[in-house]
Design an enzyme around this catalytic site. Structure first.
Site, PDB file in Angstrom:
ATOM      1  N   SER A   1       0.865  -1.173   0.000  1.00  0.00           N
ATOM      2  CA  SER A   1       0.000   0.000   0.000  1.00  0.00           C
ATOM      3  C   SER A   1       0.903   1.225   0.000  1.00  0.00           C
ATOM      4  O   SER A   1       2.088   1.127   0.368  1.00  0.00           O
ATOM      5  CB  SER A   1      -0.876   0.006   1.261  1.00  0.00           C
ATOM      6  OG  SER A   1      -1.455   1.267   1.495  1.00  0.00           O
TER       7      SER A   1
ATOM      8  N   TYR B   1      -2.111  -0.308  10.603  1.00  0.00           N
ATOM      9  CA  TYR B   1      -2.214  -0.753   9.208  1.00  0.00           C
ATOM     10  C   TYR B   1      -0.930  -0.418   8.457  1.00  0.00           C
ATOM     11  O   TYR B   1      -0.361  -1.272   7.763  1.00  0.00           O
ATOM     12  CB  TYR B   1      -3.410  -0.087   8.533  1.00  0.00           C
ATOM     13  CG  TYR B   1      -3.513  -0.391   7.057  1.00  0.00           C
ATOM     14  CD1 TYR B   1      -3.949  -1.646   6.618  1.00  0.00           C
ATOM     15  CD2 TYR B   1      -3.173   0.565   6.103  1.00  0.00           C
ATOM     16  CE1 TYR B   1      -4.032  -1.929   5.256  1.00  0.00           C
ATOM     17  CE2 TYR B   1      -3.253   0.283   4.751  1.00  0.00           C
ATOM     18  CZ  TYR B   1      -3.683  -0.957   4.330  1.00  0.00           C
ATOM     19  OH  TYR B   1      -3.764  -1.230   2.980  1.00  0.00           O
TER      20      TYR B   1
END
Length: 243
Positions: A142, A155
């Site tokens: 990501s 995250y």
């Protein structure tokens, strides 16, 4: 005839989003697929669509946090098709929240799926690739692997870990015919945000996702990396919306 025809590709988290879209596009390129996810009914529907278009695909229910299941997943590919050309470690979760809310179970779930799941994919796939003398890991991270934002600390930490693991794997397998690609999507249309239970984080993400890439943009990046000659290693791809 395409460069991917007959290549054996296994995909985790294939029941939706990037994994599902990558499976569809790879099948159209002639790749032979083994797709895994927890929601087997979604996998079966996807497989039905792929077969209707003439594609070749096998389905297996998979929880990436279970090493034995992951090993069975790779064994399925090897026994069905005789080899494994690529492992796409795509499964991930993103239940964002401020640290002070102490959603510890959600933290642990992200660590289990986003880090341990990738490690399990490597643990199951690496012996196969070393024995074959070739293979390609594509790990989905990501833009959170490069920057941290409020509500996303855990995250992002998991995605930083995926980035570090991918680079370590690349260095350790240099000269062995094994390639490693880190694909880091910016905000992309997917079901990831649906796992957010914290109201503040949900509202932040709703605004953040006003401009989002289609999953096909990431799937095409995956195909680009897979199509390169054996002597070309596409190390990292960062894909963001053009604003």
């Amino acid at each position: 005839m395409t460069l991917l025809r007959g290549k054996v590709v296994v995909i985790t988290g294939a029941s939706s989003g990037i994994g599902e879209t990558a499976a569809r596009l790879l099948a159209r390129q002639g790749a032979h697929l083994v797709i895994g996810a927890r929601r087997v009914e979604r996998l079966e529907a996807l497989a039905s669509d792929i077969r209707a278009e003439g594609g070749i695909v096998a389905v297996q229910q998979l929880d990436v946090t279970d090493l034995e299941q992951m090993q069975e997943f790779l064994n399925r590919a090897q026994s069905r098709f005789g080899r494994v050309d690529a492992v796409i470690n795509n499964a991930g979760v993103m239940p964002l929240s401020p640290l002070e809310v102490l959603k510890i179970e959600e933290w642990n779930r992200m660590i289990d799926v986003n880090i341990r799941g990738v490690l399990h994919g490597i643990a199951a796939g690496l012996p196969v690739m070393k024995e074959q003398g070739f293979g390609h890991f594509i790990n989905i991270a990501s833009i959170g692997a490069y920057e941290v934002s409020p509500t996303a600390a855990v995250y992002c930490a998991t995605k930083y870990a995926v980035r570090a693991i991918s680079e370590g794997l690349r260095l350790e397998t240099a000269g062995q015919g094994i390639r490693v690609t880190l694909v880091s999507p910016g905000v992309t249309e997917s079901e990831l945000a649906e796992s957010i239970t914290d109201n503040e984080a949900r509202e932040v993400m709703k605004e953040y996702r006003r401009i989002a890439l289609p999953a096909t943009a990431i799937a095409r990046a995956i195909i680009y990396a897979l199509e390169q000659p054996d002597n070309v290693d596409v190390s990292e791809l960062v894909i963001k919306p053009a604003i």
